[in-house]
Design a protein around this motif. Sequence first.
Motif, short mmCIF file in Angstrom:
data_model
loop_
_atom_site.label_atom_id
_atom_site.label_comp_id
_atom_site.label_asym_id
_atom_site.label_seq_id
_atom_site.Cartn_x
_atom_site.Cartn_y
_atom_site.Cartn_z
N SER A 31 58.79 54.79 41.18
CA SER A 31 59.32 54.04 40.04
C SER A 31 58.19 53.52 39.16
CB SER A 31 60.17 52.86 40.54
OG SER A 31 61.29 53.32 41.26
N TRP A 32 57.07 53.12 39.78
CA TRP A 32 55.91 52.67 39.00
C TRP A 32 55.18 53.85 38.37
CZ3 TRP A 32 50.74 53.88 40.11
CH2 TRP A 32 49.80 53.26 39.27
N ALA A 33 54.96 54.92 39.14
CA ALA A 33 54.16 56.04 38.67
C ALA A 33 54.82 56.74 37.49
CB ALA A 33 53.92 57.03 39.80
N GLN A 34 56.15 56.83 37.49
CA GLN A 34 56.81 57.56 36.40
C GLN A 34 56.86 56.77 35.10
OE1 GLN A 34 60.05 60.46 38.51
NE2 GLN A 34 59.70 60.51 36.30
N SER A 35 56.44 55.52 35.14
CA SER A 35 56.27 54.79 33.88
C SER A 35 54.97 55.20 33.19
CB SER A 35 56.26 53.27 34.14
OG SER A 35 55.11 52.90 34.90
N ILE A 36 54.13 55.95 33.91
CA ILE A 36 52.83 56.39 33.40
C ILE A 36 52.77 57.90 33.24
CG2 ILE A 36 50.34 56.40 33.88
CD1 ILE A 36 50.83 53.87 35.57
N LEU A 37 53.33 58.63 34.21
CA LEU A 37 53.22 60.09 34.23
C LEU A 37 54.41 60.77 33.57
CD1 LEU A 37 52.04 60.56 37.94
CD2 LEU A 37 50.62 60.28 35.88
N PRO A 38 54.20 61.91 32.91
CA PRO A 38 55.32 62.69 32.38
C PRO A 38 56.18 63.23 33.51
CG PRO A 38 53.22 63.40 31.43
CD PRO A 38 52.89 62.49 32.57
N ALA A 39 57.48 63.39 33.24
CA ALA A 39 58.41 63.89 34.26
C ALA A 39 58.00 65.28 34.74
CB ALA A 39 59.83 63.91 33.71
N THR A 40 57.47 66.11 33.83
CA THR A 40 57.06 67.47 34.24
C THR A 40 55.91 67.43 35.24
OG1 THR A 40 55.66 67.54 32.25
CG2 THR A 40 57.82 68.60 32.12
N HIS A 41 54.98 66.47 35.07
CA HIS A 41 53.88 66.33 36.02
C HIS A 41 54.39 65.85 37.37
CE1 HIS A 41 50.50 66.00 32.75
NE2 HIS A 41 51.35 66.99 32.53
N THR A 42 55.35 64.91 37.34
CA THR A 42 55.92 64.41 38.59
C THR A 42 56.61 65.52 39.35
OG1 THR A 42 56.29 62.26 37.53
CG2 THR A 42 57.46 62.69 39.59
N ALA A 43 57.39 66.34 38.64
CA ALA A 43 58.08 67.46 39.29
C ALA A 43 57.08 68.42 39.92
CB ALA A 43 58.95 68.19 38.27
N LEU A 44 55.96 68.64 39.24
CA LEU A 44 54.93 69.52 39.77
C LEU A 44 54.33 68.96 41.05
CD1 LEU A 44 53.53 72.19 39.04
CD2 LEU A 44 51.79 70.86 37.84
N ILE A 45 54.07 67.65 41.06
CA ILE A 45 53.52 67.01 42.25
C ILE A 45 54.52 67.08 43.41
CG2 ILE A 45 52.71 64.83 43.23
CD1 ILE A 45 51.69 64.10 40.43
N LEU A 46 55.82 66.98 43.10
CA LEU A 46 56.83 66.99 44.15
C LEU A 46 56.87 68.30 44.91
CD1 LEU A 46 59.81 65.14 42.39
CD2 LEU A 46 58.21 64.23 44.08
N THR A 47 56.37 69.39 44.29
CA THR A 47 56.34 70.66 45.02
C THR A 47 55.36 70.61 46.18
OG1 THR A 47 54.64 71.57 43.54
CG2 THR A 47 56.94 71.96 42.94
N LEU A 48 54.43 69.65 46.16
CA LEU A 48 53.50 69.52 47.29
C LEU A 48 54.23 69.18 48.57
CD1 LEU A 48 50.60 67.55 45.56
CD2 LEU A 48 50.61 69.96 46.19
N GLU A 49 55.42 68.58 48.45
CA GLU A 49 56.20 68.27 49.65
C GLU A 49 56.57 69.56 50.38
OE1 GLU A 49 60.45 66.31 51.09
OE2 GLU A 49 59.93 66.37 48.97
#
Length: 278
Positions: free
Chosen positions: A236-254
């Motif tokens: 919730s904190w990180a997505q106030s800073i990062l673009p949604a596309t970058h977050t989705a990309l990071i989520l693939t690391l899971e």
Amino acid sequence: MKLRAYLLMVFVVAIWGTTFVVVKDALTDATPLAFNLVRMTLAFFILAAVYHRHWREITRGQLLAGAVVGFFLAAGYQFQTAGLVHTTPSKSAFITGMVVVLVPLLSAVPRLRPQGAHAPRWNAYLGAILAFCGILLLTLPAGRGLLPDFTSVSIGDVLTFGCTIAFAFHCLSLGHVSPRIPFQPLALLQVGFCALFMAISTPLLEHPHMHFTPRLAIALGVAALLATAAAFSIQSWAQSILPATHTALILTLEQSSRGLLHFSLWASASACGPQVAH
């Protein structure tokens, strides 16, 4: 600040990727949706206690935002868990990993794009394609061709694709509301509404039951505290800073961390002999 957000999101997906072993073992003592419901409920009480000073600051607008984000979060979990009953783990991981492609595509629609965000550039699409190819390599069994067997699409595949859509909209909705709402009430509200929607839908999707054991208690504690309360506070904190596309990309690391764990578990079992491997 951005570097901290990136590093913390990597930490979050590492938690999500590694705790699945603990959760998987505990699911012999509980049905999957019942486990998710208790996990979210416990996480809500943890957040309610930790962020108790923020209760008075919650507005109607924040309640609505939390309900929307919590709805997509609950839908993602419920569709994924229900889909796994009717499809293979490799197909589930493959379909769920398509969120990295859906988020940039949906972000190209101006009304779906978070306010102030730019349309995804070519490098975002390239990163999504590369991440998607990585998921393919990690989730497909050796010698089975380039793609999972989708010659017969099952109801489980359809449910899992519903999960992918829900998680994509969860990522986008967080991108919309996180810059306007402090992360403490946002994390509290989305987890609380997620638990509420799970409580409504779980009896419709399975016959929930639990047999409390020390193994189940440990798994619920780890999942509620680390993989839910802490993880969604950070996101919730990180997505106030990062673009949604970058977050989705990071989520693939899971998916990557899960793939590596699957490989290490398989290698350990194989080293112990055929009886253990089977």
